[in-house]
Scaffold this motif. Structure first.
Motif, PDB file in Angstrom:
ATOM      1  N   ASN A   4      33.158-123.775  43.019  1.00  0.00           N
ATOM      2  CA  ASN A   4      33.802-123.117  41.946  1.00  0.00           C
ATOM      3  C   ASN A   4      32.961-122.119  41.262  1.00  0.00           C
ATOM      4  O   ASN A   4      34.922-121.506  40.668  1.00  0.00           O
ATOM      5  CB  ASN A   4      33.636-124.679  41.262  1.00  0.00           C
ATOM      6  CG  ASN A   4      34.036-126.130  41.207  1.00  0.00           C
ATOM      7  OD1 ASN A   4      34.700-125.837  42.910  1.00  0.00           O
ATOM      8  ND2 ASN A   4      33.899-127.050  41.198  1.00  0.00           N
ATOM      9  N   VAL A  64      31.094-126.256  32.569  1.00  0.00           N
ATOM     10  CA  VAL A  64      32.534-126.469  33.998  1.00  0.00           C
ATOM     11  C   VAL A  64      33.668-125.036  33.888  1.00  0.00           C
ATOM     12  O   VAL A  64      34.197-123.992  32.530  1.00  0.00           O
ATOM     13  CB  VAL A  64      33.945-127.373  33.284  1.00  0.00           C
ATOM     14  CG1 VAL A  64      35.585-127.196  33.672  1.00  0.00           C
ATOM     15  CG2 VAL A  64      33.446-128.810  32.900  1.00  0.00           C
ATOM     16  N   THR A  66      36.702-122.040  34.395  1.00  0.00           N
ATOM     17  CA  THR A  66      37.614-122.363  34.489  1.00  0.00           C
ATOM     18  C   THR A  66      37.789-120.612  34.379  1.00  0.00           C
ATOM     19  O   THR A  66      37.302-119.614  34.112  1.00  0.00           O
ATOM     20  CB  THR A  66      38.238-123.306  33.282  1.00  0.00           C
ATOM     21  OG1 THR A  66      39.883-123.316  33.998  1.00  0.00           O
ATOM     22  CG2 THR A  66      38.408-122.864  32.123  1.00  0.00           C
ATOM     23  N   CYS A 103      42.300-134.019  35.823  1.00  0.00           N
ATOM     24  CA  CYS A 103      41.850-132.835  36.059  1.00  0.00           C
ATOM     25  C   CYS A 103      40.450-132.382  35.247  1.00  0.00           C
ATOM     26  O   CYS A 103      40.802-133.224  34.169  1.00  0.00           O
ATOM     27  CB  CYS A 103      43.061-131.547  35.042  1.00  0.00           C
ATOM     28  SG  CYS A 103      43.834-132.450  33.317  1.00  0.00           S
ATOM     29  N   GLN A 104      39.842-131.834  34.618  1.00  0.00           N
ATOM     30  CA  GLN A 104      38.771-131.299  33.831  1.00  0.00           C
ATOM     31  C   GLN A 104      39.584-130.579  32.514  1.00  0.00           C
ATOM     32  O   GLN A 104      41.573-130.103  32.865  1.00  0.00           O
ATOM     33  CB  GLN A 104      38.128-130.129  33.630  1.00  0.00           C
ATOM     34  CG  GLN A 104      37.141-130.435  34.877  1.00  0.00           C
ATOM     35  CD  GLN A 104      35.958-131.940  33.644  1.00  0.00           C
ATOM     36  OE1 GLN A 104      36.059-131.716  32.983  1.00  0.00           O
ATOM     37  NE2 GLN A 104      34.623-131.631  34.455  1.00  0.00           N
ATOM     38  N   THR A 129      38.534-123.993  46.228  1.00  0.00           N
ATOM     39  CA  THR A 129      37.144-124.682  46.888  1.00  0.00           C
ATOM     40  C   THR A 129      37.270-124.245  48.620  1.00  0.00           C
ATOM     41  O   THR A 129      37.139-124.008  49.776  1.00  0.00           O
ATOM     42  CB  THR A 129      36.494-125.412  47.241  1.00  0.00           C
ATOM     43  OG1 THR A 129      37.942-127.107  47.308  1.00  0.00           O
ATOM     44  CG2 THR A 129      35.468-125.632  45.459  1.00  0.00           C
ATOM     45  N   ASP A 157      38.014-137.879  40.215  1.00  0.00           N
ATOM     46  CA  ASP A 157      37.805-136.307  40.400  1.00  0.00           C
ATOM     47  C   ASP A 157      39.214-135.441  39.823  1.00  0.00           C
ATOM     48  O   ASP A 157      39.968-136.002  40.573  1.00  0.00           O
ATOM     49  CB  ASP A 157      36.969-136.089  41.784  1.00  0.00           C
ATOM     50  CG  ASP A 157      35.809-135.418  41.531  1.00  0.00           C
ATOM     51  OD1 ASP A 157      35.450-134.446  40.104  1.00  0.00           O
ATOM     52  OD2 ASP A 157      34.981-134.382  42.945  1.00  0.00           O
ATOM     53  N   ALA A 158      38.372-134.488  39.182  1.00  0.00           N
ATOM     54  CA  ALA A 158      39.600-133.336  39.330  1.00  0.00           C
ATOM     55  C   ALA A 158      40.231-132.542  40.075  1.00  0.00           C
ATOM     56  O   ALA A 158      39.993-131.563  40.099  1.00  0.00           O
ATOM     57  CB  ALA A 158      38.863-132.491  38.150  1.00  0.00           C
ATOM     58  N   THR A 159      40.464-133.029  41.602  1.00  0.00           N
ATOM     59  CA  THR A 159      40.333-132.039  42.971  1.00  0.00           C
ATOM     60  C   THR A 159      41.530-133.101  43.061  1.00  0.00           C
ATOM     61  O   THR A 159      42.963-133.997  42.645  1.00  0.00           O
ATOM     62  CB  THR A 159      39.752-132.445  44.261  1.00  0.00           C
ATOM     63  OG1 THR A 159      39.281-134.795  44.046  1.00  0.00           O
ATOM     64  CG2 THR A 159      38.518-132.790  43.438  1.00  0.00           C
ATOM     65  N   TYR A 215      39.450-127.522  42.768  1.00  0.00           N
ATOM     66  CA  TYR A 215      38.875-127.642  41.958  1.00  0.00           C
ATOM     67  C   TYR A 215      40.452-127.975  40.591  1.00  0.00           C
ATOM     68  O   TYR A 215      40.384-126.804  40.318  1.00  0.00           O
ATOM     69  CB  TYR A 215      37.560-127.971  41.209  1.00  0.00           C
ATOM     70  CG  TYR A 215      37.530-129.521  39.991  1.00  0.00           C
ATOM     71  CD1 TYR A 215      36.318-129.959  40.773  1.00  0.00           C
ATOM     72  CD2 TYR A 215      36.892-128.277  39.150  1.00  0.00           C
ATOM     73  CE1 TYR A 215      36.245-131.023  39.512  1.00  0.00           C
ATOM     74  CE2 TYR A 215      35.832-129.257  38.206  1.00  0.00           C
ATOM     75  CZ  TYR A 215      35.878-130.615  38.047  1.00  0.00           C
ATOM     76  OH  TYR A 215      35.036-131.247  37.587  1.00  0.00           O
TER      77      TYR A 215
END
Length: 224
Positions: A4, A64, A66, A103-104, A129, A157-159, A215
């Protein structure tokens, strides 16, 4: 497979290097929320690379990665779930559900104080990724797909997995690390995301069709 952090030009290989990078970012970051000993801080590099840093006292609890991106979707009724993640719906201008998303969320710490119903423009960033170019839009392609692969898993999970067409590409670099990365605007199923990948992994141009696993981090500015 890229990390990430590598997707936004912040790859590190030693824990000590990571700690030093986070400490430097924390010193420059904007505090966006504070509740007792817990604080949420947002560091943004000139390249657009971002770190969301959650602290408790002097300890860093969560970091995190971004990217600063323009909104490309509408998020409706985000709900916090275990693990510091958010489940929400993405809707169109007619309030019809396009997809669900895990998501985050940059503004997670502000979500609890927001007056319901919570809905508004949102930027959706995908840290790619695993990404590959599968063709060109002018050659005819199947309909784009967005699948929140982590939304219904045993451990949320945020995927997500997505396919889409690249609309625009910008090459960026982080001065502190010297690492380059690519930020691409991608039209997927009913909305737009900003895809970040390490420079040249893969090389992207407008009109490319991409297949991505990544992600997902979102930002809803109206929560601030």
């Amino acid at each position: 497979m890229a990390s990430n952090l590598a997707c936004i030009g912040l790859a590190v290989w030693r824990r000590s290097d990571f700690r030093e990078m986070v400490a430097a970012a924390r010193a420059e970051a904007e505090t966006i929320a504070k509740d007792g000993e817990v604080g949420v801080h947002l560091w943004t590099d000139a390249s657009g690379a971002r770190l969301i840093i959650t602290t408790e006292g002097d300890l860093v609890r969560v970091v995190v990665p971004t990217f600063y991106a323009a909104p490309g979707a509408i998020m409706s009724e985000p709900q916090a779930v275990d693990g510091g993640l958010v489940l929400a719906e993405l809707v169109n201008e007619h309030d019809e559900v396009i997809t669900e998303i895990a998501c985050q969320l940059e503004e997670l710490s502000l979500l609890g104080a927001a007056e319901p119903p919570v809905e508004g423009p949102v930027s959706v960033v995908v840290l790619g990724t695993s990404a590959r170019v599968t063709g060109r839009a002018d050659a005819g392609t199947p309909a784009p797909v967005f699948e929140p692969t982590g939304a219904y898993a045993a451990s949320t999970d945020a995927t997500a997995h997505l396919t889409g067409v690249v609309l625009a590409v910008e090459e960026r670099a982080v001065e502190r690390t010297g690492q380059g990365f690519t930020a691409a605007r991608v039209q997927t199923d009913g909305f737009q995301v900003t895809l970040c990948v390490p420079a040249g992994e893969p090389h992207l141009t407008a009109g490319d069709v991409v297949d991505v696993d990544g992600y997902v981090v979102a930002s809803m500015p109206s929560l601030r």
